[in-house]
Structure formats: structure tokens, C-alpha cells
Write a protein that holds these residues in place. Structure first.
Motif, short mmCIF file in Angstrom:
data_model
loop_
_atom_site.label_atom_id
_atom_site.label_comp_id
_atom_site.label_asym_id
_atom_site.label_seq_id
_atom_site.Cartn_x
_atom_site.Cartn_y
_atom_site.Cartn_z
N PRO A 45 0.83 -1.19 0.16
CA PRO A 45 -0.10 0.07 0.11
C PRO A 45 0.79 1.33 0.06
O PRO A 45 0.37 2.31 -0.37
N HIS A 46 2.04 1.03 0.46
CA HIS A 46 2.80 2.56 0.58
C HIS A 46 3.84 2.26 -0.56
O HIS A 46 4.78 3.26 -0.56
N ASP A 47 3.94 1.49 -1.66
CA ASP A 47 4.66 1.65 -2.76
C ASP A 47 3.96 2.73 -3.56
O ASP A 47 3.06 2.70 -4.36
N ARG A 48 4.85 3.69 -3.39
CA ARG A 48 4.58 5.25 -4.28
C ARG A 48 4.87 5.37 -5.84
O ARG A 48 3.99 5.74 -6.54
N VAL A 49 6.02 4.78 -6.10
CA VAL A 49 6.57 4.80 -7.36
C VAL A 49 7.25 3.47 -7.80
O VAL A 49 8.01 3.05 -6.75
N VAL A 50 7.05 2.72 -8.85
CA VAL A 50 7.56 1.50 -9.34
C VAL A 50 8.04 1.48 -10.50
O VAL A 50 7.48 2.13 -11.41
N PHE A 51 9.14 1.27 -10.54
CA PHE A 51 10.30 1.38 -11.84
C PHE A 51 10.23 -0.24 -12.34
O PHE A 51 10.88 -0.96 -11.49
N GLN A 63 11.52 -5.00 -10.47
CA GLN A 63 11.00 -4.00 -10.06
C GLN A 63 11.70 -3.17 -9.01
O GLN A 63 12.21 -3.77 -7.90
N LEU A 64 12.17 -1.90 -9.07
CA LEU A 64 12.70 -0.96 -7.93
C LEU A 64 11.37 -0.32 -7.49
O LEU A 64 10.97 0.39 -8.26
N ARG A 65 11.05 -0.27 -6.02
CA ARG A 65 10.15 0.39 -5.39
C ARG A 65 10.28 1.54 -4.65
O ARG A 65 11.23 1.34 -3.52
N TYR A 66 10.03 2.45 -4.65
CA TYR A 66 10.31 3.68 -3.76
C TYR A 66 8.81 3.61 -2.64
O TYR A 66 7.62 3.91 -3.04
#
Length: 264
Positions: free
Chosen positions: A91-97, A105-108
Motif C-alpha cells: 500500500p505504501h509503494d508510491r513509485v514503481v520502476f 522492480q525497484l519500488r520507492y
């Protein structure tokens, strides 16, 4: 709260997960973490580019690509996580590359969204980093002393001021001052040369040990490992630890090892 050791761990995550890999897709779940860039521009400017060699300065992570550069700051609760695309989105993954090989995936990830992500070129990076002091992990003793000397107020707020020394937060500063036997509210102007040298030495020791594990480790022999115990005692002398607020921050210290200024 992510401090220098945590951000160094995020740099290593970026290296192992994404360095040299192409950004296939960017999904912005919450534009509230983007600063000075819209989701559309972030996608247009970055998709198709490859991450190159990241760097860290203090609490900032600089993530260049073969195009623009990302600047990431993790605030109070931010993280950088490497995941498989098959893993459920937090739920707190704001930006996913999403990257080009193996569907990684790299997740902010950030709960409180107090900082976030910037996008720019060399000028943007220079402007942000010019506001920071020297990195706490690499600053030498002479520069450390020069930047501390002449500061007004107490030593703890001085060490936490990022324009003075970059990378130190609440846990690190309490740990360093406990090791150096200096009370957190001690006026900077009253510190002896030996005390300043001791603070620098303990800062280097704490940071080197913490970087190895990507956090300030809660070891029983460290103040950090005892500070939240119900009846917390000093790992060094067994005295009951004290709690107060210094510079507006919750502060833990030992009254025997770190006598307050009025009793020093």
C-alpha cells in the motif's frame, strides 16, 4: 528514520537491482512524493533510459541514468526495495520502476511521504547538494572541527543540522555522544578540543559499523540497543538512562557517563 547507514543500504539495493538496467515502465501510484515533476514527465523523461552508478551524500541518494538524474530522500519512513513484479504491491509503494530483465522492480516505498523524488540534471543535483555539509562518513577531523566550532547552541542540534554535517539523525547522534561521554545539551562553545576529537572518532566508528548492516544496529552493547527498554540502563555503567528533549527531539543519555552541563 532513515539515516546515513540506511541510505547507503538503499544505494547498494539500487546497485544490485538496477545498475546498468533499462527502465521499461514507471508507475506512479501517488504523485505526492514527486517534487517539481509530474508523473507524465517522469515517465517521458526516464522510460527507456538505464540506471548508471548511484552515489550517496548524507541522507540523499543520487541515482543517475544515461539521461536525467533522480534524487531521492527518504524522510521519516522511506525505503528503496527490489521486488519481483509478481510480488503484491505494498500500500505504501508510491513509485514503481519496472526493469528490463527478469521482470524485476525497484519500488520507492514510503508511509508518511515527508520527502520523495526529484528529477533533473547536473544543475539540480549541484543545487541540492550545495546546501549540504560534508558527508559524515568521509569528513576528516580538521574539517569536522572547523564546521562545529563557532556554532551556537547545543552539540546535538549542531550535529543534526544537515548544512553542517550531512547524514546524522537522532539515533546516530545519541549513540555518538554517549560513546564520546558528552551530554547532548552541552553548549558547543564549551567543548574542549579533546571532546571534539572524541566526537569525530566515535562518529567514524559508529558509522563504519552501521554501514555494514545498513542501519544503526540495536546491539545490547550500544545505547541504541537499550534506549527503548522499559527500564533502560546504560550498557557501559548500568545507570538508569534519562530521557529528555534536546533541539525538539527525543533524546536518551546516561547521567553518569554524560553529566549535564550544569554539573559538568
Amino acid at each position: 528514520m532513515p539515516e546515513l547507514p540506511d541510505v547507503e543500504g538503499f544505494r547498494e539495493t539500487l546497485v544490485s537491482c538496477a545498475r546498468g538496467r533499462r527502465i521499461e515502465r514507471i508507475d506512479v501510484a501517488d504523485a505526492g512524493v514527486l517534487h517539481g515533476v509530474t508523473p507524465g514527465r517522469l515517465k517521458r523523461d526516464l522510460e527507456g533510459h538505464r540506471f548508471t552508478e548511484p552515489e550517496r551524500h548524507g541522507k540523499w541518494l543520487v541515482a543517475p541514468t544515461d539521461g536525467p538524474t533522480l534524487l531521492l530522500h527518504f524522510g521519516m519512513t522511506g525505503q528503496l526495495v527490489c521486488c519481483s513484479a509478481s510480488e503484491p504491491v505494498d500500500p505504501h509503494d508510491r513509485v514503481v520502476f519496472t526493469l528490463d530483465r527478469d521482470d524485476d522492480q525497484l519500488r520507492y516505498r514510503d508511509q508518511r511521504k515527508l520527502q520523495g523524488i526529484w528529477l533533473g540534471g547536473d544543475e539540480t543535483v549541484e543545487r541540492v547538494l550545495d546546501e549540504q555539509g560534508p558527508d559524515a562518513l568521509t569528513v576528516d577531523r580538521a574539517e569536522f572541527g572547523a564546521r562545529i566550532s563557532g556554532r551556537r547552541g547545543s552539540i546535538k542540534p549542531a550535529l543534526m543540522e544537515q548544512s553542517v554535517i550531512a547524514g546524522l539523525g537522532n539515533l546516530l547522534v545519541d549513540e555518538i555522544l554517549w560513546r564520546a561521554r558528552v551530554h547532548p545539551s552541552r553548549p558547543v562553545r564549551d567543548l574542549t578540543g579533546e571532546e571534539v576529537r572524541s566526537i569525530h572518532t566515535e562518529m567514524r566508528r559508529v558509522l563504519r559499523a552501521s554501514v555494514k548492516v545498513g542501519r544503526v544496529p540495536p546491539r545490547p552493547s550500544w545505547l541504541t540497543g537499550r534506549r527503548d527498554d522499559p527500564d533502560a540502563t546504560c550498557p557501559r555503567c548500568g545507570t538508569a538512562l534519562r530521557h529528555s528533549r534536546v533541539g525538539g527531539r527525543r533524546t536518551v543519555w546516561c547521567p553518569r557517563c554524560q553529566p549535564p552541563p550544569d554539573s559538568a
